[in-house]
Scaffold this motif. Sequence first.
Motif, short mmCIF file in Angstrom:
data_model
loop_
_atom_site.label_atom_id
_atom_site.label_comp_id
_atom_site.label_asym_id
_atom_site.label_seq_id
_atom_site.Cartn_x
_atom_site.Cartn_y
_atom_site.Cartn_z
N ALA A 132 0.83 -1.20 0.00
CA ALA A 132 0.00 0.00 0.00
C ALA A 132 0.87 1.26 0.00
CB ALA A 132 -0.93 -0.01 1.21
N TYR A 133 1.89 1.27 0.84
CA TYR A 133 2.79 2.43 0.86
C TYR A 133 3.45 2.63 -0.50
CZ TYR A 133 2.58 3.60 5.82
OH TYR A 133 2.16 4.03 7.05
N ALA A 134 3.85 1.53 -1.13
CA ALA A 134 4.49 1.63 -2.44
C ALA A 134 3.53 2.17 -3.49
CB ALA A 134 5.03 0.27 -2.86
N ALA A 135 2.23 2.02 -3.25
CA ALA A 135 1.21 2.52 -4.18
C ALA A 135 0.70 3.91 -3.79
CB ALA A 135 0.04 1.54 -4.24
N GLY A 136 1.21 4.45 -2.68
CA GLY A 136 0.84 5.81 -2.30
C GLY A 136 -0.32 5.92 -1.35
N ILE A 137 -0.73 4.83 -0.70
CA ILE A 137 -1.84 4.90 0.24
C ILE A 137 -1.38 4.40 1.61
CG2 ILE A 137 -3.60 4.67 -1.55
CD1 ILE A 137 -3.90 1.77 -0.86
N PHE A 138 -2.11 4.81 2.63
CA PHE A 138 -1.76 4.41 3.99
C PHE A 138 -3.05 4.29 4.81
CE2 PHE A 138 -1.44 9.01 3.54
CZ PHE A 138 -2.21 9.48 4.60
N PRO A 139 -3.02 3.52 5.91
CA PRO A 139 -4.23 3.30 6.70
C PRO A 139 -4.36 4.29 7.85
CG PRO A 139 -2.55 1.81 7.45
CD PRO A 139 -1.93 2.63 6.35
N MET A 140 -5.61 4.55 8.24
CA MET A 140 -5.91 5.34 9.43
C MET A 140 -7.16 4.77 10.08
SD MET A 140 -5.17 9.33 8.34
CE MET A 140 -5.20 9.89 10.06
N ALA A 141 -7.39 5.16 11.32
CA ALA A 141 -8.63 4.81 12.02
C ALA A 141 -9.32 6.10 12.43
CB ALA A 141 -8.32 3.94 13.25
N GLU A 142 -10.62 6.03 12.66
CA GLU A 142 -11.35 7.23 13.08
C GLU A 142 -10.87 7.71 14.44
OE1 GLU A 142 -13.29 9.16 11.55
OE2 GLU A 142 -13.77 8.03 9.74
#
Length: 223
Positions: free
Chosen positions: A17-27
């Motif tokens: 995901a990082y290599a594709a430019g996205i990252f996770p978050m929580a509310e």
Amino acid sequence: MAGSRRVEITPEILLRAYAAGIFPMAEDADDPTLFWVEPQRRGIIPLDGVHVPRRLARTVRQDLYEIRIDTDFEGVIAGCAAPAEDRERTWINERIRRLYGELYELGHCHTVEAWSEGRLVGGLYGVRLGAAFFGESMFHVARDASKVAFVHLCARLKAGGFRLLDAQFVTDHLATLGAVEIARRDYARMLTDAVAAEADWSVWPADEPVSGARALAALSVPG
């Protein structure tokens, strides 16, 4: 009828995901779910354009804090998840802590820590992939501790040949340190080049103390 099933995010999926430019978050910390984020405008900190204000440079040069590398991931992420004056809520939930802990064990997540009299008083953590470093969060319980850790991070990345320091979003605080926004397409190009390149996180061994003067010199901050 089959019910919906939560897809488990593994460290390998997270790195892709990082290599594709996205990252996770929580509310927030109590929300067990995660969502993916890909900002239209991305915050980065050019390593040739790190701004160290004069007062901060003086603090860094005085070596008020002992800077350690990768010694207390749990302490750093707990500090980042704790309420602070500038944030009452955190996006760091238990899944985030577990996932990044696993990345830490794999050598893809790193901490820069500021210590005083044997106590962790500030620091930051982030993810390393190729010659890219993705800053995640920072905290402090002593004045300028996180900023000093940030300066040492930037110096290590520049000395180690890193090409990208991802800040995700530009805050007023990060803007004072040199953060800028770029378009998603420009970020994607920089990301592809950085992930495919090599860099040396251990250019300064973790057990080798790095003085503030040495860190500032690596960033070409005048003495």
